[in-house]
Design a protein around this motif. Structure first.
Motif, PDB file in Angstrom:
ATOM      1  N   GLN A   1      34.387  30.860 107.511  1.00  0.00           N
ATOM      2  CA  GLN A   1      34.846  29.916 108.526  1.00  0.00           C
ATOM      3  C   GLN A   1      36.255  29.408 108.244  1.00  0.00           C
ATOM      4  N   GLY A   2      36.881  29.932 107.198  1.00  0.00           N
ATOM      5  CA  GLY A   2      38.271  29.588 106.931  1.00  0.00           C
ATOM      6  C   GLY A   2      38.492  28.971 105.567  1.00  0.00           C
ATOM      7  N   PHE A   3      39.614  29.336 104.955  1.00  0.00           N
ATOM      8  CA  PHE A   3      40.037  28.673 103.717  1.00  0.00           C
ATOM      9  C   PHE A   3      40.446  27.227 104.014  1.00  0.00           C
ATOM     10  N   ALA A   4      40.378  26.401 102.999  1.00  0.00           N
ATOM     11  CA  ALA A   4      40.832  25.018 103.137  1.00  0.00           C
ATOM     12  C   ALA A   4      42.296  24.991 103.553  1.00  0.00           C
ATOM     13  N   PRO A   5      42.670  24.117 104.480  1.00  0.00           N
ATOM     14  CA  PRO A   5      44.032  24.111 105.035  1.00  0.00           C
ATOM     15  C   PRO A   5      45.026  23.325 104.187  1.00  0.00           C
ATOM     16  N   LEU A   6      44.962  23.467 102.869  1.00  0.00           N
ATOM     17  CA  LEU A   6      45.847  22.732 101.965  1.00  0.00           C
ATOM     18  C   LEU A   6      46.490  23.685 100.967  1.00  0.00           C
ATOM     19  N   PRO A   7      47.754  23.449 100.593  1.00  0.00           N
ATOM     20  CA  PRO A   7      48.409  24.297  99.589  1.00  0.00           C
ATOM     21  C   PRO A   7      47.656  24.277  98.267  1.00  0.00           C
ATOM     22  N   GLY A   8      47.450  25.451  97.685  1.00  0.00           N
ATOM     23  CA  GLY A   8      46.814  25.541  96.384  1.00  0.00           C
ATOM     24  C   GLY A   8      45.308  25.366  96.380  1.00  0.00           C
TER      25      GLY A   8
ATOM     26  N   GLY B   1      48.665  32.165 101.023  1.00  0.00           N
ATOM     27  CA  GLY B   1      48.731  33.605 101.211  1.00  0.00           C
ATOM     28  C   GLY B   1      48.386  34.432  99.994  1.00  0.00           C
ATOM     29  N   THR B   2      47.842  33.822  98.954  1.00  0.00           N
ATOM     30  CA  THR B   2      47.538  34.583  97.740  1.00  0.00           C
ATOM     31  C   THR B   2      46.157  35.213  97.774  1.00  0.00           C
ATOM     32  N   LEU B   3      45.283  34.736  98.670  1.00  0.00           N
ATOM     33  CA  LEU B   3      43.914  35.233  98.733  1.00  0.00           C
ATOM     34  C   LEU B   3      43.595  35.733 100.142  1.00  0.00           C
ATOM     35  N   LEU B   4      42.897  36.843 100.194  1.00  0.00           N
ATOM     36  CA  LEU B   4      42.471  37.441 101.461  1.00  0.00           C
ATOM     37  C   LEU B   4      40.955  37.534 101.477  1.00  0.00           C
ATOM     38  N   ALA B   5      40.332  36.969 102.504  1.00  0.00           N
ATOM     39  CA  ALA B   5      38.885  37.052 102.672  1.00  0.00           C
ATOM     40  C   ALA B   5      38.538  38.218 103.584  1.00  0.00           C
ATOM     41  N   VAL B   6      37.544  39.006 103.152  1.00  0.00           N
ATOM     42  CA  VAL B   6      37.085  40.166 103.907  1.00  0.00           C
ATOM     43  C   VAL B   6      35.615  39.967 104.253  1.00  0.00           C
ATOM     44  N   ASP B   7      35.295  40.107 105.508  1.00  0.00           N
ATOM     45  CA  ASP B   7      33.913  40.060 105.987  1.00  0.00           C
ATOM     46  C   ASP B   7      33.452  41.512 106.091  1.00  0.00           C
TER      47      ASP B   7
END
Length: 652
Positions: free
Chosen positions: A256-263, A209-215
């Motif tokens: 297409q999505g952030f990697a689904p792993l912590p950190g 939740g630390t990064l937000l992607a904007v299109d």
């Protein structure tokens, strides 16, 4: 995390999803059957009506940290609504219940909350609501539903990201504010973190939740988005990826999505750097970009989209080419590519599960859709009898002014020439595919051949084909349709005196434009929720579509009036000779009613043969019985003005 974000053009629609049917399978099912046919023997209905009444289900979406909890959309009650499915207990319940249906929904990562978008009778303008996932949460749409973000005014939706620990980002679009994104933390007021007049949307939140992607399309080209990543802590910019600004030939990007792993700060991105959609991995923190080269055994490889496997070791790749699609697993460590076992046809969405299996929604033109797993099982079955099959599709390639044109043809029984319905797809940046289409099957049952043309502007044929429709909007597409029309007559498929031009949305627009610019080519027209008066439509439509029109036509109606006039059906209304049927939603924000009324008023003044059906919904209907009513009206109109063919419905 869960997100709703713009995607590159791939076959991920679920509008024509049909029911799974494997009585031996262990699968969930929606809770009830369509009440409209409860008192009638299903088998006594015409086959075309059975296809609409038969329950259908979408590909399930599952909670990332609680994969046993899923949601899906089904028309099991006669209206498309959202369902909650607990795979651990095998229980399914209807979560929403509204007169005009509900389709937009998402689950929080922990699976505790189900969010759904609440608009007014299909106008797409509203707020997000939420309810507990648990089965004892009350009646659908009942007292347990609550406003998800109190104090955030109604808007058109522009993406939603549901993070962990209650973090939420809501995207909004309004005529007054343009695009705004709002970050919400538990117990706090919404904070605006982004604003721009051009189109933008929430793309995704990182796992922590630390990064937000904007299109976004701040550069003014709504066909080719760029990406920005913000810190959720202070809203500062972490990284930018832009393949459009300053380029003679703009290129698009899509998260297409952030990697689904912590950190893990890597993001999977779709790009167009080699003339088609392909995946790359971008780390906005380090700035590294890794383009992924996937070699496929095709001279014209089509488009690729991808998503992460849950452990981030591989990508689930969907390949869309020439109206069909297939799935692959791509190993990031070795580059190994494994084709997954899917039948020929169309995959209308796929998802990789934590156990390594892949669930996918599949159909073909002949066979209704089903949600299956790569382990061979049926994942999700709808109740009641299955939709009857239709006929297979044939591929036709026709030389056109912009290159070879791909058309999909379905023939009724008997010998031609046949009456032919050209069913023009919407979008315009979409494509027709070898997928089950109850609307097309109606006409085949009544003795018509159906032709669907993937004109310039369609996806799955490379970026150049998609981008070709700029400036001469509508006219370019109709050149391709005309070329296929000529083939249909010369090949003996079509009776030239019984050619019907038909389509919905952009297809409805092309229908009206074609009746005016090609008046000698068509015997009838069926225009469903069309653009009819382009200038009025521009001023009345939702803000995101205004941005697309400015991109397609090179400006506003005031800046390029000659282009809007050249592309507007209203300009050519005096040349219309064929009888025309129009249907329109009174609450449609995409093809608003006023511009249709302007066109109809001109038809009336000119004394042209026409009929109009107006209904209380938006850009189409989610109610099965309403859709059947509309098709009956279309069949009646064609029968009175042209006659029907000699298909199975006429013979029965």
């Amino acid at each position: 995390m869960s997100s709703e974000s713009p995607q590159p053009p791939t076959s991920d629609r679920t509008a024509d999803t049909a029911n799974a049917a494997d009585p031996a399978a262990t699968a969930a099912s929606a809770s009830s059957a369509d009440p409209a046919v409860s008192a009638v023997d299903f088998s006594s209905l015409p086959a075309w009506e059975q296809r609409f009444h038969a329950a259908r289900v979408s590909l399930p979406e599952w909670a990332e940290d609680a994969p046993a909890r899923s949601l899906f959309v089904s028309n099991a009650t006669g209206t498309f609504e959202v369902y909650a499915w607990d795979r651990a207990t095998g229980t399914t319940r209807q979560a929403t219940d509204r007169a005009n249906g509900t389709t937009d929904a998402a689950l929080t990562p922990d699976g505790e909350w189900l969010w759904w978008f609440d608009d007014t009778d299909g106008d797409e303008f509203g707020i997000w609501r939420r309810q507990p996932f648990a089965e004892d949460s009350g009646t659908p749409g009942g007292a347990t539903d609550e406003e998800a973000v109190p104090g955030l005014p109604a808007s058109y939706p522009a993406g939603l990201a549901l993070g962990r620990d209650g973090l939420v980002v809501v995207g909004r679009s309004t005529d007054e504010d343009g695009s705004t994104l709002h970050l919400v933390r538990p117990g706090a007021e919404p904070v605006e973190v982004y604003r721009h007049r051009e189109s933008a949307a929430v793309a995704d939140l990182s796992h922590d939740g630390t990064l937000l992607a904007v299109d976004h399309t701040e550069h003014g080209d709504a066909m080719h988005s760029a990406l920005r990543v913000l810190r959720t802590s202070d809203h500062s910019t972490v990284g930018e990826l832009d393949d459009a600004t300053g380029r003679e030939q703009p290129l698009g990007l899509s998260c297409q999505g952030f990697a689904p792993l912590p950190g893990d700060t890597r993001m999977l991105v779709a790009h167009q750097r080699r003339g088609r959609w392909e995946p790359l991995i971008w780390d906005p923190v380090s700035g590294s970009v890794q383009e992924i080269t996937i070699e496929l055994p095709y001279q014209e490889p089509g488009d690729l989209s991808a998503e992460w496997y849950p452990d981030a070791s591989a990508l689930l790749v969907e390949h869309t080419r020439h109206g069909r699609s297939e799935l692959y697993r791509y190993e990031l460590a070795t580059g190994a590519l494994l084709r997954l076992d899917t039948p020929p046809g169309t995959v209308s969405g796929a998802s990789a599960r934590p156990d390594g299996s892949v669930e996918f929604l599949w159909s073909s033109a002949a066979e209704p859709s089903v949600v299956r797993s790569t382990d061979g099982s049926v994942v999700l079955a709808a109740p009641g009898p299955q939709a009857p099959p239709s006929v297979p599709v044939e591929d036709v390639w026709v030389d056109g002014p912009g290159g070879p044109i791909h058309a999909l043809v379905q023939r009724p029984s008997g010998e031609g020439p046949f009456p032919v319905l050209f069913q023009v797809h919407g979008g315009p940046t979409w494509h027709d595919s070898d997928a089950f289409a109850p609307g097309a099957a109606v006409w085949i049952d009544h003795g018509f051949a159906v032709v669907r043309v993937n004109y310039r502007g369609s996806t799955g044929y490379g970026q150049a084909w998609t981008d070709a429709l700029r400036n001469r909007v509508g006219l370019i597409e109709l050149e391709d349709i005309a070329a296929v029309r000529t083939w249909a007559i010369e090949s003996g498929l079509a009776d030239p005196s019984r050619l019907v031009l038909s389509g919905g949305s952009w297809g409805g627009y092309l229908t009206l434009l074609g009746l005016g610019t090609q008046p000698d080519d068509w015997a009838l027209g069926l225009a469903i929720v069309p653009v009819a008066d382009y200038v009025t439509a521009y001023h009345d439509e939702m803000e995101g579509l205004k941005a697309m029109d400015r991109t397609l036509l090179g400006g506003t109606p005031e800046e390029v009036p000659e282009r809007f006039a050249a592309s507007s059906p209203l300009t050519y209304v005096e040349q219309v000779r064929a009888p025309v049927y129009i249907s329109a939603g009174l609450n449609d924000p995409r093809c608003p009613i006023a511009q249709i009324e302007n066109y109809v008023a001109r038809l009336e003044k000119l004394g042209r043969v026409h009929e109009v059906y107006r209904y209380e919904a938006g850009h189409g209907s989610l109610v099965v019985q309403e859709r059947i009513k509309q098709l009956r009206l279309e069949l009646d109109f064609v029968s009175r003005h042209l006659g029907l063919g000699s298909g199975s419905e006429q013979e029965s």
